[in-house]
Design a protein around this motif. Structure first.
Motif, PDB file in Angstrom:
ATOM      1  N   GLY A  62      42.187  42.078  20.848  1.00 55.81           N
ATOM      2  CA  GLY A  62      41.352  41.353  21.808  1.00 55.81           C
ATOM      3  C   GLY A  62      42.036  41.238  23.159  1.00 55.81           C
ATOM      4  O   GLY A  62      41.402  41.432  24.202  1.00 55.81           O
ATOM      5  N   PHE A  63      43.337  40.939  23.159  1.00 59.50           N
ATOM      6  CA  PHE A  63      44.085  40.787  24.405  1.00 59.50           C
ATOM      7  C   PHE A  63      44.103  42.099  25.185  1.00 59.50           C
ATOM      8  O   PHE A  63      43.839  42.128  26.386  1.00 59.50           O
ATOM      9  N   VAL A  64      44.409  43.195  24.512  1.00 58.55           N
ATOM     10  CA  VAL A  64      44.459  44.502  25.174  1.00 58.55           C
ATOM     11  C   VAL A  64      43.075  44.894  25.685  1.00 58.55           C
ATOM     12  O   VAL A  64      42.926  45.357  26.823  1.00 58.55           O
ATOM     13  N   THR A  65      42.059  44.677  24.876  1.00 61.13           N
ATOM     14  CA  THR A  65      40.697  45.033  25.286  1.00 61.13           C
ATOM     15  C   THR A  65      40.257  44.219  26.494  1.00 61.13           C
ATOM     16  O   THR A  65      39.684  44.770  27.441  1.00 61.13           O
ATOM     17  N   GLY A  66      40.527  42.926  26.504  1.00 60.99           N
ATOM     18  CA  GLY A  66      40.179  42.087  27.656  1.00 60.99           C
ATOM     19  C   GLY A  66      40.885  42.546  28.926  1.00 60.99           C
ATOM     20  O   GLY A  66      40.291  42.571  30.011  1.00 60.99           O
ATOM     21  N   THR A  67      42.144  42.928  28.785  1.00 65.42           N
ATOM     22  CA  THR A  67      42.901  43.413  29.941  1.00 65.42           C
ATOM     23  C   THR A  67      42.298  44.711  30.472  1.00 65.42           C
ATOM     24  O   THR A  67      42.156  44.889  31.685  1.00 65.42           O
ATOM     25  N   LEU A  68      41.933  45.615  29.576  1.00 68.06           N
ATOM     26  CA  LEU A  68      41.341  46.885  29.999  1.00 68.06           C
ATOM     27  C   LEU A  68      39.960  46.687  30.607  1.00 68.06           C
ATOM     28  O   LEU A  68      39.577  47.401  31.531  1.00 68.06           O
ATOM     29  N   TRP A  69      39.199  45.710  30.096  1.00 72.79           N
ATOM     30  CA  TRP A  69      37.887  45.439  30.670  1.00 72.79           C
ATOM     31  C   TRP A  69      38.014  45.064  32.141  1.00 72.79           C
ATOM     32  O   TRP A  69      37.270  45.579  32.977  1.00 72.79           O
ATOM     33  N   ILE A  70      38.942  44.186  32.458  1.00 80.20           N
ATOM     34  CA  ILE A  70      39.116  43.763  33.847  1.00 80.20           C
ATOM     35  C   ILE A  70      39.610  44.928  34.698  1.00 80.20           C
ATOM     36  O   ILE A  70      39.152  45.140  35.820  1.00 80.20           O
ATOM     37  N   GLY A  71      40.539  45.716  34.170  1.00 81.27           N
ATOM     38  CA  GLY A  71      41.066  46.859  34.908  1.00 81.27           C
ATOM     39  C   GLY A  71      40.020  47.926  35.172  1.00 81.27           C
ATOM     40  O   GLY A  71      40.084  48.636  36.175  1.00 81.27           O
ATOM     41  N   ALA A  72      39.038  48.055  34.269  1.00 77.38           N
ATOM     42  CA  ALA A  72      38.008  49.083  34.420  1.00 77.38           C
ATOM     43  C   ALA A  72      37.028  48.748  35.539  1.00 77.38           C
ATOM     44  O   ALA A  72      36.442  49.635  36.147  1.00 77.38           O
ATOM     45  N   GLY A  73      36.842  47.478  35.817  1.00 73.37           N
ATOM     46  CA  GLY A  73      35.898  47.078  36.858  1.00 73.37           C
ATOM     47  C   GLY A  73      34.453  47.238  36.404  1.00 73.37           C
ATOM     48  O   GLY A  73      34.173  47.534  35.252  1.00 73.37           O
ATOM     49  N   GLY A 136      45.535  37.046  33.203  1.00 78.01           N
ATOM     50  CA  GLY A 136      45.581  37.962  34.345  1.00 78.01           C
ATOM     51  C   GLY A 136      45.246  37.256  35.643  1.00 78.01           C
ATOM     52  O   GLY A 136      45.843  37.532  36.686  1.00 78.01           O
ATOM     53  N   GLN A 137      44.303  36.334  35.595  1.00 77.89           N
ATOM     54  CA  GLN A 137      43.933  35.584  36.790  1.00 77.89           C
ATOM     55  C   GLN A 137      45.014  34.593  37.183  1.00 77.89           C
ATOM     56  O   GLN A 137      45.249  34.349  38.360  1.00 77.89           O
ATOM     57  N   ALA A 138      45.699  34.037  36.181  1.00 78.33           N
ATOM     58  CA  ALA A 138      46.704  33.009  36.451  1.00 78.33           C
ATOM     59  C   ALA A 138      47.985  33.601  37.011  1.00 78.33           C
ATOM     60  O   ALA A 138      48.649  32.984  37.843  1.00 78.33           O
ATOM     61  N   ILE A 144      52.386  38.308  32.718  1.00 75.93           N
ATOM     62  CA  ILE A 144      53.328  39.419  32.568  1.00 75.93           C
ATOM     63  C   ILE A 144      52.818  40.437  31.557  1.00 75.93           C
ATOM     64  O   ILE A 144      52.849  41.640  31.806  1.00 75.93           O
ATOM     65  N   ALA A 145      52.345  39.974  30.402  1.00 79.75           N
ATOM     66  CA  ALA A 145      51.827  40.903  29.385  1.00 79.75           C
ATOM     67  C   ALA A 145      50.628  41.669  29.911  1.00 79.75           C
ATOM     68  O   ALA A 145      50.486  42.870  29.671  1.00 79.75           O
ATOM     69  N   VAL A 146      49.765  40.988  30.666  1.00 75.70           N
ATOM     70  CA  VAL A 146      48.610  41.659  31.266  1.00 75.70           C
ATOM     71  C   VAL A 146      49.080  42.742  32.231  1.00 75.70           C
ATOM     72  O   VAL A 146      48.570  43.862  32.226  1.00 75.70           O
ATOM     73  N   GLY A 147      50.076  42.427  33.042  1.00 73.72           N
ATOM     74  CA  GLY A 147      50.615  43.402  33.984  1.00 73.72           C
ATOM     75  C   GLY A 147      51.213  44.611  33.288  1.00 73.72           C
ATOM     76  O   GLY A 147      51.050  45.748  33.742  1.00 73.72           O
ATOM     77  N   ILE A 148      51.906  44.386  32.182  1.00 78.16           N
ATOM     78  CA  ILE A 148      52.506  45.494  31.434  1.00 78.16           C
ATOM     79  C   ILE A 148      51.422  46.395  30.847  1.00 78.16           C
ATOM     80  O   ILE A 148      51.503  47.622  30.934  1.00 78.16           O
ATOM     81  N   ILE A 149      50.393  45.802  30.264  1.00 77.54           N
ATOM     82  CA  ILE A 149      49.302  46.591  29.693  1.00 77.54           C
ATOM     83  C   ILE A 149      48.605  47.394  30.788  1.00 77.54           C
ATOM     84  O   ILE A 149      48.304  48.577  30.609  1.00 77.54           O
ATOM     85  N   ARG A 150      48.353  46.766  31.931  1.00 75.99           N
ATOM     86  CA  ARG A 150      47.703  47.483  33.034  1.00 75.99           C
ATOM     87  C   ARG A 150      48.584  48.615  33.553  1.00 75.99           C
ATOM     88  O   ARG A 150      48.092  49.685  33.895  1.00 75.99           O
TER      89      ARG A 150
END
Length: 159
Positions: A62-73, A136-138, A144-150
């Motif tokens: 879920g965490f990885v998918t949420g991060t990719l959703w935001i990155g995809a735009g 990611g917003q915070a 940091i984890a969001v940044g690494i995944i992105r």
């Protein structure tokens, strides 16, 4: 006189194979978001190929998918931002004050990780989605984890 032979060098086409981290060839963030979403749903549905044996795996997917959703735009980011709003709604307006974005992310992720969900993997996955968006917003340590995944996804997509 001696004859002169001139050889013209041509540029070679790039060799086929893996360039950088492009394991799948050229892909976009949208493709990575779609692939991750398919794996998340398949794992939650009990796929024999994508295994989610515990809440930790569901949380990470879920965490990885949420991060990719935001990155995809685009529409993917709309889905992600909606999950983030749901997450904020669960943690604010409760009478305990406003925890802020980082606090909301930490609360959601802690509940997903610590609560005894038994075999109901969908809740840690959904809390992981919302927690990733808020983290990611915070920014800061939760981001940091969001940044690494992105960063990894950017390398995989050739960016």
């Amino acid at each position: 006189m001696h004859p002169t032979l001139a050889l013209a060098a041509t540029t070679a086409a790039p060799a086929q194979g893996i360039h950088g981290m492009q394991f799948l060839g050229p892909v976009t963030f949208s493709a990575l978001a779609t692939l991750s979403t398919i794996c998340l749903v398949a794992g939650l549905r009990g796929s024999d190929r994508v295994k989610m044996n515990n809440k930790d795996q569901a949380l990470v997917w879920g965490f990885v998918t949420g991060t990719l959703w935001i990155g995809a735009g685009g529409t993917w980011a709309d889905f992600g931002n909606s999950m983030g709003e749901v997450g904020k709604g669960l943690t604010t307006g409760t009478g305990f004050g406003d925890p802020g974005l980082g606090g909301s992310a930490a609360i959601l992720l802690l509940i997903a990780w610590a609560w005894p969900w038994k075999k109901r993997m969908i809740w840690p996955a959904l809390l992981g989605l919302a927690g990733a968006v808020l983290a990611g917003q915070a920014g800061g340590i939760p981001g940091i984890a969001v940044g690494i995944i992105r960063m990894i996804a950017t390398k995989m997509s050739g960016g």
